[in-house]
Write a protein that holds these residues in place. Structure first.
Motif, PDB file in Angstrom:
ATOM      1  N   HIS A  37       0.848  -1.198   0.000  1.00  0.00           N
ATOM      2  CA  HIS A  37       0.000   0.000   0.000  1.00  0.00           C
ATOM      3  C   HIS A  37       0.880   1.243   0.000  1.00  0.00           C
ATOM      4  CE1 HIS A  37      -3.479   2.474   0.546  1.00  0.00           C
ATOM      5  NE2 HIS A  37      -3.057   2.964   1.696  1.00  0.00           N
ATOM      6  N   ASN A  88      -3.226  -7.052   4.685  1.00  0.00           N
ATOM      7  CA  ASN A  88      -4.451  -7.620   5.233  1.00  0.00           C
ATOM      8  C   ASN A  88      -4.204  -8.555   6.413  1.00  0.00           C
ATOM      9  OD1 ASN A  88      -6.288  -6.396   3.360  1.00  0.00           O
ATOM     10  ND2 ASN A  88      -5.558  -7.846   1.810  1.00  0.00           N
ATOM     11  N   ASN A 316     -10.449   3.091   9.200  1.00  0.00           N
ATOM     12  CA  ASN A 316      -9.666   1.902   8.882  1.00  0.00           C
ATOM     13  C   ASN A 316      -9.905   0.864   9.971  1.00  0.00           C
ATOM     14  OD1 ASN A 316      -8.148   2.929  10.992  1.00  0.00           O
ATOM     15  ND2 ASN A 316      -6.230   3.013   9.853  1.00  0.00           N
ATOM     16  N   LYS A 559      -4.006   0.097   6.561  1.00  0.00           N
ATOM     17  CA  LYS A 559      -5.306  -0.502   6.825  1.00  0.00           C
ATOM     18  C   LYS A 559      -5.570  -0.706   8.310  1.00  0.00           C
ATOM     19  CE  LYS A 559      -8.332  -4.198   5.186  1.00  0.00           C
ATOM     20  NZ  LYS A 559      -8.466  -5.330   4.238  1.00  0.00           N
ATOM     21  N   TRP A 601     -10.827   2.278   3.125  1.00  0.00           N
ATOM     22  CA  TRP A 601     -10.566   0.930   3.635  1.00  0.00           C
ATOM     23  C   TRP A 601     -11.842   0.134   3.916  1.00  0.00           C
ATOM     24  CZ3 TRP A 601      -6.373  -1.141   2.421  1.00  0.00           C
ATOM     25  CH2 TRP A 601      -5.167  -0.440   2.432  1.00  0.00           C
TER      26      TRP A 601
END
Length: 604
Positions: A37, A88, A316, A559, A601
């Motif tokens: 990201h 993730n 997020n 995230k 997000w």
């Protein structure tokens, strides 16, 4: 900082099959199919100035008092682990190690260290450094029980070569009174990411005590993208992290578009008003806004209207932990659940939210709020002074003093609560409401460093606290019976529950994520129903304000975190900066402000 000048790449004396040049990775695992990201427009250069309330108590990042958000930030920028998790938090990706192996029984892990990896002083990262780091983390004189416990799960790592290191799980390792045994997933997670690797040349043969003393005011050079020079430190005031021009992983996929600032200046500004004034003047670049009143009342004005300063509410998936008031159940009368429950009934969160917080918070009714681990069936204890009074009566607090306070066996029901200045507004209301049911609350203003100290020492009756949960729940440190008696552990309240201990065993030993989630939900229910905390509130987004001269990816933050991700993924945008400085000098100029809320997000 560079002292040594080793040739690039692998040691020619190490054969390919032992991780040297020509290593093919056959029979090993790796991962190249992951996303980073970052912004495609990111460019290197410039700097950023941020502020934390308190200067680091110690710069020995494995030492006593090192478990702070600021030290976690420094750790992430200066040091590296063997592997890390993707954005993730689902898959492992390379870091210091390029490849790994897991034995069929999940008890032996082998890693191949990248021969190109270098510490900031130029020394190559080798198996010897992993062993030296493990030895330090094993030393109980560090006064850091959590890292001692982690190291205690493994035998001393074995160097199969300069670049191949092997971890073996202690099959009889125990973490708490439930006779803890982890499954392969948890052991591998910890071996791969829990240890930030230090150079052996600095720590080899040091005891924990010697390490704490030697590196209290200076950092050891790491392998990460930033370095620290003691010449840049102003004691109790500020210090600077500088980007390495020779960072070994500059072209690796995991650092693509990241680590862009040439320097990161970190200042200690304890006074919140002064911090705000300096921010408005542009002397501080970023503020994380923790108080609703500051967000709604202070984050406005000419600088915001003209777009010089931007404010963003970034939704997020932070690992929010429990917040509120921790109750020390080791001390009478707080060992009585009826008294603890009464303290919860007297905490008027609805009034605080409406009158003080602009109805911007969600109530915390879980130790894992807003996550897949939250037990939605937990009790939602509302404000009810009648229920609180009845519970105290059941607990035997029936006599009263002339000024209305309850007493029992000649002792007044009096409790002390240290607090930060910013908490005075709602704790004053809490004090008044407690007085209505006969509890005398004594408020004692202090600072964050002192709060942390008395918490670790268990030297409190009540104490305000806010925890951040790790990527994967680690219930041992906060909930296990053994942790209740471990100095410096996170079990501040003294939780001791055999059923929770058994569930921790299930969580740590299960390979099935569904069973792990269910175990944590049951732990959550038992913990909440034990009333070891007067639970508070949380927000499902991060509030941030910053000078309009930076670039960033769509989600603005990572995230699952805030300040740590910001310093990794943002960059100094030269074009924005030119417009920013021009507008600063020309009051008629306005800059584009954009939307305040960012929900990227929630759909990614």
């Amino acid at each position: 900082m560079k002292i040594f000048d080793f040739p690039e790449g692998a040691d020619p004396n190490v054969p390919a099959e032992l991780g040297g040049a020509g290593f093919t990775g056959e029979g090993w695992q790796t991962n190249t199919n992951y996303e980073v990201h970052s912004s495609k427009s990111a460019e290197k250069g410039g700097g950023i100035k941020i502020s934390f309330g308190n200067f680091p108590v110690t710069m020995a990042l494995y030492g006593k008092g090192s478990a702070t958000e600021l030290n976690a930030l420094i750790n992430s920028l200066m040091y590296e682990s063997l592997l890390e998790l993707d954005e993730n938090k689902e898959y492992f990706v390379p870091r210091l190690a390029t490849h790994w192996q897991i034995s069929p029984d999940g008890k032996i892990f082998r890693y191949r260290i990248n021969p190109y990896a270098r510490f900031a002083d130029g020394q190559p990262v080798t198996s010897e450094d992993v062993i030296a780091t493990y030895n330090l983390c094993s030393d109980t004189t560090l006064l850091y029980p959590e890292i001692n416990e982690l190291a205690g799960m493994f035998y001393k790592p074995e160097a199969e070569s300069k670049y191949i290191i092997k971890f073996r799980v202690k099959t009889d390792s125990t973490l708490n009174t439930s006779k803890q045994t982890f499954s392969g997933w948890r052991y591998f997670l910890l071996a791969s990411g829990a240890f930030k690797i230090y150079p052996a040349s600095y720590i080899k043969n040091l005891t924990g005590t010697e390490y704490n003393e030697k590196f209290r005011y200076k950092y050891i050079p790491g392998s990460g993208p930033y370095l620290f020079d003691t010449l840049d430190i102003e004691k109790e005031s500020s210090f600077v992290l500088k980007r390495r021009s020779d960072y070994w992983a500059e072209k690796e996929k995991f650092s693509k578009g990241l680590y862009n600032f040439d320097f990161i200046k970190i200042e200690s500004v304890k006074d919140e008003m002064l911090r705000g004034e300096r921010f408005r003047k542009g002397e501080i670049d970023v503020l994380f806004i923790y108080r609703a009143a500051d967000w709604f009342e202070k984050m406005k004005g000419e600088e915001f209207e003209r777009g010089l300063i931007l404010k963003r509410a970034v939704y997020n998936f932070q690992n929010s932990g429990p917040s509120g008031i921790c109750i020390n159940t080791r001390i009478k009368p707080l060992d009585d659940i009826r008294v603890r429950k009464a303290l919860n009934y007297a905490y008027n969160r609805a009034q605080f939210n409406e009158k003080l917080f602009y109805n911007s918070y969600s109530y915390t009714n879980s130790y894992f709020p807003g996550s897949i681990y939250e037990n939605k069936n937990n009790p939602q204890t509302g404000f009810n002074l009648d229920s609180a009074a009845n519970l105290l009566k059941e607990a035997g607090w029936t006599e009263k003093t002339s000024d209305g306070f309850l007493k029992k066996d000649g002792k007044i029901l009096e409790l002390k609560l240290p607090f930060l200045k910013s908490q005075e507004r709602y704790f004053t209301i809490y004090k008044e409401d407690l007085a209505k049911i006969g509890i005398k609350l004594i408020l004692q203003e202090t600072d964050a460093a002192t709060l942390g100290k008395i918490g670790l020492e268990r030297n409190f009756q009540l104490i305000p606290m806010s925890w951040i949960n790790p990527d994967f729940p680690s219930p041992d440190a906060m909930f296990s019976s053994e942790a209740a008696d471990l100095p410096n552990s996170n079990n501040w309240s003294g939780m001791q529950n055999k059923e929770i201990d058994s569930l921790i065993l299930i969580y740590n030993s299960s390979e099935d994520i569904r069973k792990r989630i269910e175990a944590i939900k049951q732990i959550d229910s038992l913990a909440v129903n034990s009333y070891h905390y007067v639970l508070g509130w949380y927000i499902p987004y991060v509030r941030i304000a910053f000078q309009n001269k930076f670039g960033y990816p769509e989600g603005i933050l990572s995230k699952s975190n805030s300040v740590i991700g910001l310093l990794s993924i943002w960059y100094y945008d030269v074009k924005k900066a030119e417009k920013y400085w021009y507008a600063k000098d020309n009051p008629s100029e306005k800059l584009e402000s954009g939307e305040i809320e960012n929900k990227y997000w929630l759909s990614h």
